[in-house]
Design an enzyme around this catalytic site. Sequence first.
Site, short mmCIF file in Angstrom:
data_model
loop_
_atom_site.label_atom_id
_atom_site.label_comp_id
_atom_site.label_asym_id
_atom_site.label_seq_id
_atom_site.Cartn_x
_atom_site.Cartn_y
_atom_site.Cartn_z
CG HIS A 166 -9.87 -3.98 -7.24
ND1 HIS A 166 -9.33 -3.31 -6.17
CD2 HIS A 166 -8.82 -4.55 -7.87
CE1 HIS A 166 -8.01 -3.47 -6.15
NE2 HIS A 166 -7.68 -4.21 -7.17
CG ASP A 185 -0.28 1.21 -5.37
OD1 ASP A 185 0.70 0.47 -5.19
OD2 ASP A 185 -1.43 0.73 -5.56
CG ASP A 230 -5.90 3.32 -5.81
OD1 ASP A 230 -5.36 3.96 -6.74
OD2 ASP A 230 -5.54 2.17 -5.48
CB SER A 286 -4.68 -2.80 -10.34
OG SER A 286 -4.62 -2.39 -9.00
CG HIS A 293 -5.74 -4.28 1.52
ND1 HIS A 293 -7.05 -4.68 1.40
CD2 HIS A 293 -5.66 -3.11 0.82
CE1 HIS A 293 -7.72 -3.82 0.68
NE2 HIS A 293 -6.91 -2.86 0.32
NE ARG A 294 -1.05 -5.44 -3.97
CZ ARG A 294 -0.12 -5.36 -4.92
NH1 ARG A 294 1.16 -5.53 -4.60
NH2 ARG A 294 -0.44 -5.08 -6.17
CB SER A 295 -7.24 -6.63 -4.95
OG SER A 295 -6.32 -7.16 -5.87
CD GLU A 321 -3.52 3.99 -3.64
OE1 GLU A 321 -4.23 4.10 -2.61
OE2 GLU A 321 -3.13 2.91 -4.08
CE LYS A 344 -4.75 0.90 -1.05
NZ LYS A 344 -5.22 1.24 -2.40
CD GLU A 361 -8.86 -3.54 -2.44
OE1 GLU A 361 -9.20 -2.42 -1.99
OE2 GLU A 361 -7.74 -3.79 -2.91
CE LYS A 370 -1.00 -2.01 -2.99
NZ LYS A 370 -1.32 -1.82 -4.43
CD GLN A 398 -7.72 -0.71 -8.18
OE1 GLN A 398 -7.28 -1.16 -9.22
NE2 GLN A 398 -6.97 -0.57 -7.11
CD GLU A 399 -8.26 0.56 -3.91
OE1 GLU A 399 -7.91 1.21 -2.90
OE2 GLU A 399 -7.55 -0.32 -4.44
P1 PGA Z 1 -4.10 -4.43 -6.10
O1 PGA Z 1 -4.90 -3.12 -5.76
O2 PGA Z 1 -3.80 -5.14 -4.83
O3 PGA Z 1 -5.04 -5.19 -7.00
O4 PGA Z 1 -2.84 -4.00 -6.81
C1 PGA Z 1 -4.63 -2.31 -4.66
C2 PGA Z 1 -4.24 -0.93 -5.07
O5 PGA Z 1 -4.17 -0.60 -6.27
O6 PGA Z 1 -3.99 -0.10 -4.20
ZN ZN Z 2 -3.45 1.56 -5.59
#
Ligand code: PGA
Ligand code: ZN
Length: 413
Positions: free
Chosen positions: A151, A305, A238, A39, A358-360, A279, A381, A203, A330, A159-160
């Site tokens: 994800h 983000d 998130d 994302s 991190h990243r996904s 987030e 995270k 993740e 990131k 998403q999270e």
């Molecule tokens: P991404 O997701 O690494 O797929 O961008 C992580 C996030 O959105 O925080």
């Molecule tokens: Zn994010």
Amino acid sequence: EIEKIHAREILDSRGNPTVEVDVYTCCGFGRAAVPSGASTGTHEALELRDGGDRYDGKGVLKAVKNVNEVIAPELLGMDASCQREIDDLMINMDGTANKANLGANSILGVSIAMAKAAAMSSGVPLYKYLGGVNTVTLPIPSFNVLNGGKHAGNELSIQEFMIQPTGAKTFSEGLRMAAETYHALGKILQGKYGVGATNVGYEGGYAPPLIKTRDALDAIMSAFDVSGYGDEIKIGLDAAASSFYMEGGYSVDGNRLSPGELIDYYVDLVNTYPIILLEDPFEEEAYDDFARLTAKLPGTIIVGDDLYVTNIKRLEKGIKMCAGNALLLKLNQIGTVSEAFDAARMSFRSGWKVMASHRSAETEDSALADVAVALGCELLKTGAPARSERTAKYNQLLRIQEDLGEAARYACI
Ligand code: PGA
Ligand code: ZN
């Protein structure tokens, strides 16, 4: 002195190619691998992919070649500890605002491997090399225990769903509390929705076949009841809201909400559940809506983000507007260690918090843990307390805690 730089193509946790870089100095060695998002924000630095048929177009041989044939010859003979000079040189060699020529994946691989090689040469661990001798604080981990959005193969908009052991005394105690809660959640989901509900997303969080945000949150609350850590562990979401935004509206829980209705939706959630962090609650250009929500929820950590993409220009605007109160950090959104440090420091100076991330799609590289400690990030995270590309970072924090011994502190928010 840098003697050799060598890049290669390896696979990440999604099974796609990514860049790995080795840096050799006379008495040091550093190896770094670059992560990748799903994302991703529109304003992120460019991830160079080959196109064509190979690996579905996702090969990174061009980026590898850029390291081996363009960047390496310029850097040989330089002092690996001149991180800023090396990063600036690569930024100038690229010559674009978003690293579109050489690719942020090639530049970042060299940048992180350089820091690791220099740390080894100077005989101190990476976190101390980057953070200095007074570096003692470990971040509060934010574990992504339930996945939705882009994800996971379910219909959750958010998403999270993350849990933060804020009430733990130490990092290792927090890790244990979260892992126990994660397993309790797995049993609850399996009992309620069947064995398929414990399949995991990108993740490592469970990806149950749920539709409504509140059903996911209720399952997490039940897990707190079972694990017994309801007082010590909080919740963060998130939304990654750009992924469910279209033409001025947001699709959440099967409804279409205006930005104002989405604010009410979040306020309601924060008032019902022990949510301490939100987030990307709005899409990646919505500075105003971020500011409105931040004013409405003064006690909540509002993290940008996709809005900030670890970029000081976007962050500076957001700080002026009070559009949130925390930065998601990131490294591959911006492409060098030095620029990422600049963004984190700008946040701290303004009284904002920083959550390293991190990243996904990840790798076995654990440098993110050292970076988070070096900077004194309040939060980190890096996914569920499961899957090796996620636990690589949490396990590195255990080693750092051990290395610090009595001096180790656990962040408080
Ligand atoms: P991404 O997701 O690494 O797929 O961008 C992580 C996030 O959105 O925080
Ligand atoms: Zn994010």
